[in-house]
Design a protein around this motif. Structure first.
Motif, PDB file in Angstrom:
ATOM      1  N   GLN A   5     -42.595 -29.455  49.115  1.00 23.29           N
ATOM      2  CA  GLN A   5     -42.209 -30.029  50.409  1.00 23.29           C
ATOM      3  C   GLN A   5     -41.407 -31.275  50.066  1.00 23.29           C
ATOM      4  O   GLN A   5     -41.889 -32.094  49.276  1.00 23.29           O
ATOM      5  N   LYS A   6     -40.221 -31.417  50.677  1.00 25.37           N
ATOM      6  CA  LYS A   6     -39.378 -32.562  50.327  1.00 25.37           C
ATOM      7  C   LYS A   6     -39.043 -33.359  51.580  1.00 25.37           C
ATOM      8  O   LYS A   6     -38.615 -32.775  52.590  1.00 25.37           O
ATOM      9  N   ARG A   7     -39.201 -34.683  51.483  1.00 22.09           N
ATOM     10  CA  ARG A   7     -38.773 -35.569  52.561  1.00 22.09           C
ATOM     11  C   ARG A   7     -37.325 -35.952  52.310  1.00 22.09           C
ATOM     12  O   ARG A   7     -36.971 -36.383  51.214  1.00 22.09           O
ATOM     13  N   ILE A  16     -39.272 -25.954  50.083  1.00 24.69           N
ATOM     14  CA  ILE A  16     -38.477 -25.150  49.145  1.00 24.69           C
ATOM     15  C   ILE A  16     -39.384 -24.002  48.686  1.00 24.69           C
ATOM     16  O   ILE A  16     -40.492 -24.238  48.189  1.00 24.69           O
ATOM     17  N   ARG A  17     -38.885 -22.792  48.864  1.00 29.77           N
ATOM     18  CA  ARG A  17     -39.708 -21.629  48.473  1.00 29.77           C
ATOM     19  C   ARG A  17     -38.818 -20.479  48.032  1.00 29.77           C
ATOM     20  O   ARG A  17     -37.591 -20.508  48.224  1.00 29.77           O
ATOM     21  N   ASP A  18     -39.465 -19.460  47.470  1.00 28.87           N
ATOM     22  CA  ASP A  18     -38.737 -18.238  47.108  1.00 28.87           C
ATOM     23  C   ASP A  18     -38.169 -17.584  48.357  1.00 28.87           C
ATOM     24  O   ASP A  18     -38.839 -17.554  49.398  1.00 28.87           O
ATOM     25  N   VAL A  71     -36.173 -24.598  53.772  1.00 32.42           N
ATOM     26  CA  VAL A  71     -36.554 -24.201  55.129  1.00 32.42           C
ATOM     27  C   VAL A  71     -36.911 -25.442  55.936  1.00 32.42           C
ATOM     28  O   VAL A  71     -37.788 -26.220  55.555  1.00 32.42           O
ATOM     29  N   LEU A  72     -36.188 -25.614  57.049  1.00 25.53           N
ATOM     30  CA  LEU A  72     -36.442 -26.736  57.947  1.00 25.53           C
ATOM     31  C   LEU A  72     -37.504 -26.321  58.951  1.00 25.53           C
ATOM     32  O   LEU A  72     -37.361 -25.303  59.633  1.00 25.53           O
ATOM     33  N   LYS A  73     -38.561 -27.117  59.030  1.00 23.66           N
ATOM     34  CA  LYS A  73     -39.661 -26.812  59.952  1.00 23.66           C
ATOM     35  C   LYS A  73     -39.481 -27.613  61.234  1.00 23.66           C
ATOM     36  O   LYS A  73     -39.336 -28.840  61.167  1.00 23.66           O
ATOM     37  N   GLY A  74     -39.511 -26.932  62.369  1.00 22.91           N
ATOM     38  CA  GLY A  74     -39.410 -27.629  63.654  1.00 22.91           C
ATOM     39  C   GLY A  74     -40.781 -28.072  64.130  1.00 22.91           C
ATOM     40  O   GLY A  74     -41.807 -27.537  63.695  1.00 22.91           O
ATOM     41  N   SER A 118     -32.728 -31.373  46.360  1.00 19.41           N
ATOM     42  CA  SER A 118     -34.062 -30.764  46.346  1.00 19.41           C
ATOM     43  C   SER A 118     -34.013 -29.338  45.796  1.00 19.41           C
ATOM     44  O   SER A 118     -34.882 -28.930  45.002  1.00 19.41           O
ATOM     45  N   LEU A 119     -33.027 -28.574  46.217  1.00 18.67           N
ATOM     46  CA  LEU A 119     -32.907 -27.197  45.725  1.00 18.67           C
ATOM     47  C   LEU A 119     -32.659 -27.175  44.214  1.00 18.67           C
ATOM     48  O   LEU A 119     -33.241 -26.353  43.486  1.00 18.67           O
TER      49      LEU A 119
END
Ligand SMILES: CC(C)(COP(=O)(O)OP(=O)(O)OC[C@H]1O[C@@H](n2cnc3c(N)ncnc32)[C@H](O)[C@@H]1OP(=O)(O)O)[C@@H](O)C(=O)NCCC(=O)NCCS
Length: 191
Positions: A5-7, A16-18, A71-74, A118-119
């Motif tokens: 998880q990146k701020r 960041i995930r597969d 992935v951006l979480k809302g 981050s990626l």
């Protein structure tokens, strides 16, 4: 699998995930937006065909290569892919399995906030886990943001192919960059 998880800047947080098969429309939407920008890639045509998108994903997975997504979480629980990085092995040559070829794209609305950084961080770790010792990439000389980021992340310029592409009514140099994931590797080459 979630890797981190990146701020980010501007208060965003990404996971960041597969990449998963359910991400492919989002992944190719980002690709198609970058194609439309017309200045970053030596590609003119969008990829729209579902079968082409799916076969890309399965070929990548079956060859042992990988794609990570940001992935951006809302706040409402929604999730949206806003960037992706791939590390691929050349199928053109033998004896090159230790080298990963990097490709990275971030959605135009979410650049300059740290998604690319981050990626890259997570991709280096994942590439090492998969036995890669060196990462290579190619970038247009007209892309100062990408070149600045790559240098910040430890890439050096390995060479320049002058006027390698015709892009947007002009010739563009292709800058070839490389990074050793373990610097010791650069000293154990056979002479
Ligand atoms: C290149 C790309 C992947 C970088 O991802 P990003 O999320 O925008 O990058 P980040 O926000 O992590 O970092 C960008 C850095 O470049 C810097 N930067 C931005 N514009 C710049 C410029 N014109 N010159 C120099 N540095 C610049 C930013 O300040 C930031 O550095 P900082 O964190 O020290 O402030 C993304 O911008 C992108 O997808 N661009 C279009 C497609 C592309 O070029 N792909 C790569 C093809 S090789």
């Amino acid at each position: 699998m979630v890797l981190a998880q990146k701020r980010l800047k501007r208060g965003f947080t990404v996971e960041i995930r597969d990449a998963q098969i359910s991400d492919i429309d989002d992944i190719w939407d980002v690709f198609n937006l970058v194609v439309d920008e017309g200045i970053y890639l030596p590609v003119l045509s969008q990829v729209k065909n579902k079968a082409d998108k799916r076969s890309w994903f399965y070929e990548l997975a079956s060859s042992g290569d990988f794609c990570l997504v940001a992935v951006l979480k809302g706040f409402d629980g929604s999730a949206r892919v806003i960037g992706q990085i791939t590390i691929e092995t050349s199928d053109e040559w033998d004896g090159i399995e230790h080298v990963g070829m990097l490709g990275i794209l971030v959605h135009p609305d979410y650049r300059n906030i740290g998604v690319g950084h981050s990626l890259l961080e997570e991709a280096f770790d994942e590439a090492m886990r998969r036995g890669k010792t060196k990462i290579t990439l190619s970038v247009f000389h007209t892309n100062p943001r990408a070149i600045a980021l790559y240098k910040k992340m430890g890439f050096v310029v390995a060479g320049v192919r002058k006027c390698q592409f015709w892009v947007n009514d002009g010739y563009v140099d292709e800058v070839l960059m490389e990074k050793f994931l373990n610097p010791v590797e650069s000293f154990i080459r056979a002479r």
